[in-house]
Design an enzyme around this catalytic site. Structure first.
Site, short mmCIF file in Angstrom:
data_model
loop_
_atom_site.label_atom_id
_atom_site.label_comp_id
_atom_site.label_asym_id
_atom_site.label_seq_id
_atom_site.Cartn_x
_atom_site.Cartn_y
_atom_site.Cartn_z
N HIS A 1 -7.98 0.46 -3.13
CA HIS A 1 -8.22 1.75 -3.17
C HIS A 1 -8.29 2.51 -4.38
O HIS A 1 -8.32 2.09 -5.18
CB HIS A 1 -6.83 2.39 -2.54
CG HIS A 1 -7.09 3.98 -2.17
ND1 HIS A 1 -7.08 5.26 -2.85
CD2 HIS A 1 -7.33 4.61 -0.33
CE1 HIS A 1 -7.04 6.01 -2.34
NE2 HIS A 1 -7.14 6.08 -0.55
N ASP B 1 0.21 -1.11 -5.62
CA ASP B 1 0.08 -0.19 -4.75
C ASP B 1 0.68 -1.00 -3.01
O ASP B 1 0.54 -1.47 -2.30
CB ASP B 1 -1.41 0.01 -4.77
CG ASP B 1 -1.26 1.13 -3.74
OD1 ASP B 1 -0.97 1.70 -3.35
OD2 ASP B 1 -2.78 1.36 -3.11
N GLN C 1 0.32 1.35 1.60
CA GLN C 1 0.38 1.52 3.04
C GLN C 1 1.73 -0.16 3.44
O GLN C 1 1.66 -0.31 4.63
CB GLN C 1 -1.00 0.34 2.94
CG GLN C 1 -1.59 1.40 3.83
CD GLN C 1 -1.68 2.47 4.34
OE1 GLN C 1 -1.53 2.49 5.12
NE2 GLN C 1 -2.68 3.85 3.53
N LYS D 1 3.28 8.54 3.88
CA LYS D 1 2.52 7.31 4.83
C LYS D 1 3.95 6.17 5.14
O LYS D 1 3.73 5.98 5.89
CB LYS D 1 1.95 6.79 3.96
CG LYS D 1 0.45 7.05 3.42
CD LYS D 1 -0.64 6.00 2.95
CE LYS D 1 -1.83 7.04 2.41
NZ LYS D 1 -2.15 6.85 3.12
N CYS E 1 -11.81 5.22 0.77
CA CYS E 1 -11.25 4.89 -0.10
C CYS E 1 -11.50 3.74 -0.87
O CYS E 1 -10.72 3.20 -1.32
CB CYS E 1 -10.02 5.84 -0.59
SG CYS E 1 -10.42 7.71 -0.22
#
Ligand SMILES: Cc1ncc(COP(=O)(O)O)c(C=O)c1O
Length: 407
Positions: free
Chosen positions: A124, A201, A204, A227, A365
């Site tokens: 991203h 990261d 998600q 999220k 993104c």
């Protein structure tokens, strides 16, 4: 099939059951932000209606109550990710803010000219640009781990890229644009064997798979509240304690200090050293409720439902002539990026919107990833705990209609 026909969790999410523009809403954009359960909405309402006050400052009931709830959220997050200590959980504005914090504090201080940062082709932008900013300033080099056509990382290439100059790896756990779940534990072992630090990261990942920072053995990990069924404006940075201790503050201001004089200021201990200014109090408290919700449903149940939804959707949608999926990794979360013949993704999304279907279109993104697949954009349906079979059937019918419209 029962679970997704009569999804028992749907009723917890007031936004899910709505008529918009005369159509039943099928919300299929959870990778952008998840819907919020009533328990989170109610907690925010209580804070604003009855319990507003600042934290860490007042010696009166309201402030102590807000501080207790605020700090309880930190405990809940620490337990959720199995952090060794609650002080390793730093509240930020979100994943993006967490990446910037580590780039500006850790990388800017400890990396030097010629050092290499490894990223992947599927990152991203928020896990690319903060590193580029610091790389430009410090003369660092960014190298990219390639992927195959299914959207999986090429681990052999990763190993080949792992030269002594590599001092830092920053990798997405679950790709927002493909759904690929990356082998973070193995990547961490390889990075550490080379003496490099690793940042994960988990934006998600956190609401879909078990994230255990000790088991993964990562140095840093970040995610966003919004999220994972929580409010916007809050996120988390987890860091290894000794690294966080050695890192200089990212921002200066209230709360992050110990003693301030014009000659010299000393800083507060972790986690406050990295939490300058009034935090997003209501959002942090709401995040605690979101963690409660996640625990109440349980990640096993979440995975069971999402797996059913993903299998059902993949099979059903693939039956539409011209339907093409981007991202078919063996290990994949509940995201379907797709195209439909040569119909422009923006045309698809505006027509499906008219059918009540909320999907995402664009580069997600992840422009370097779009470049890899040689497309300007894709459509993306992302599934969560509140979706049901009817949402997917509605998407299917809408796409069939789009096809007919363009034929
Ligand atoms: C994989 C990934 N990383 C980072 C981010 C950035 O998260 P935020 O905008 O909440 O900071 C996102 C948001 O879509 C994402 O999907």
């Amino acid at each position: 099939m029962n679970l997704i026909q009569n999804n028992p969790y749907r009723k917890d999410f007031p936004v899910a059951d709505q008529i918009i523009n005369g159509k039943r809403l099928a919300y299929l954009d959870s990778a952008a932000t998840t819907l919020k359960p009533l328990s989170v909405v109610d907690e925010l309402d209580t804070y604003y209606r009855k319990e507003t006050s600042n934290v860490h400052r007042g010696l009166y009931w309201l402030s102590e109550n807000a501080t207790t709830k605020f700090e309880a959220s930190r405990d809940k997050v620490a337990t959720l990710i199995n952090a060794p200590d609650r002080k390793q959980v730093i509240f930020t504005k979100g994943t993006t803010d967490s990446v910037n914090l580590v780039a500006q504090s850790y990388a800017r201080t400890f990396l030097k000219k010629g050092d290499v940062i490894l990223l992947s082709q599927m990152e991203h932008h928020s896990n690319i640009v903060p590193w580029q900013i610091v790389a430009e300033e410090k003369g660092l080099t960014i190298k990219v781990i390639p992927i195959n056509s299914r959207g999986e990382l090429l681990m052999d290439e990763y190993k080949k890229l792992m030269t002594p100059e590599v001092k830092f790896v920053s990798i997405v756990y679950v790709s927002n644009a493909l759904g690929t779940i990356n082998p973070v534990k193995e990547m961490t072992e390889i990075a550490h064997a080379n003496g490099a630090k690793i940042f994960v990261d988990a934006a998600q990942a956190i609401a879909h798979i078990k994230v255990d920072v000790q088991e993964l053995d990562v140095d840093f990990l970040a995610f966003s509240g919004h999220k994972m069924f929580g409010p916007t404006g809050v996120g988390v940075l987890y860091g290894r304690e000794e690294l966080l201790n050695d890192m200089p503050p990212y921002q200066g201001g209230g709360d992050m200090i110990d003693v301030v004089t014009f000659e010299k200021t000393t800083y507060n201990n972790l986690p406050h050293k990295f939490e300058a200014g009034t935090p997003a109090i209501a959002s942090v408290i709401g995040l605690g409720k979101a963690v409660d919700y996640l625990n109440q449903v349980g990640l096993d149940k979440i995975q069971e439902i999402e797996h059913e939804l993903l299998s059902y959707a993949t099979e059903k949608l693939k039956s539409i002539p011209g339907f093409k999926i981007y991202g078919e990794a063996k290990n994949k979360a509940s995201v379907i990026s797709f195209g439909l013949g040569d119909i422009h993704p923006h045309d698809i999304a505006s027509l499906t919107d008219k059918e009540g279907v909320a999907i995402r279109t664009g580069h997600h993104c992840a422009q370097p990833l779009m470049k890899f697949f040689a497309v300007p954009a894709t459509c993306r349906a992302s599934l969560s705990i509140y979706n049901n079979q009817e949402d997917i059937d509605q998407l299917y019918r809408a796409l069939v209609k789009v096809k007919t419209f363009f034929e």
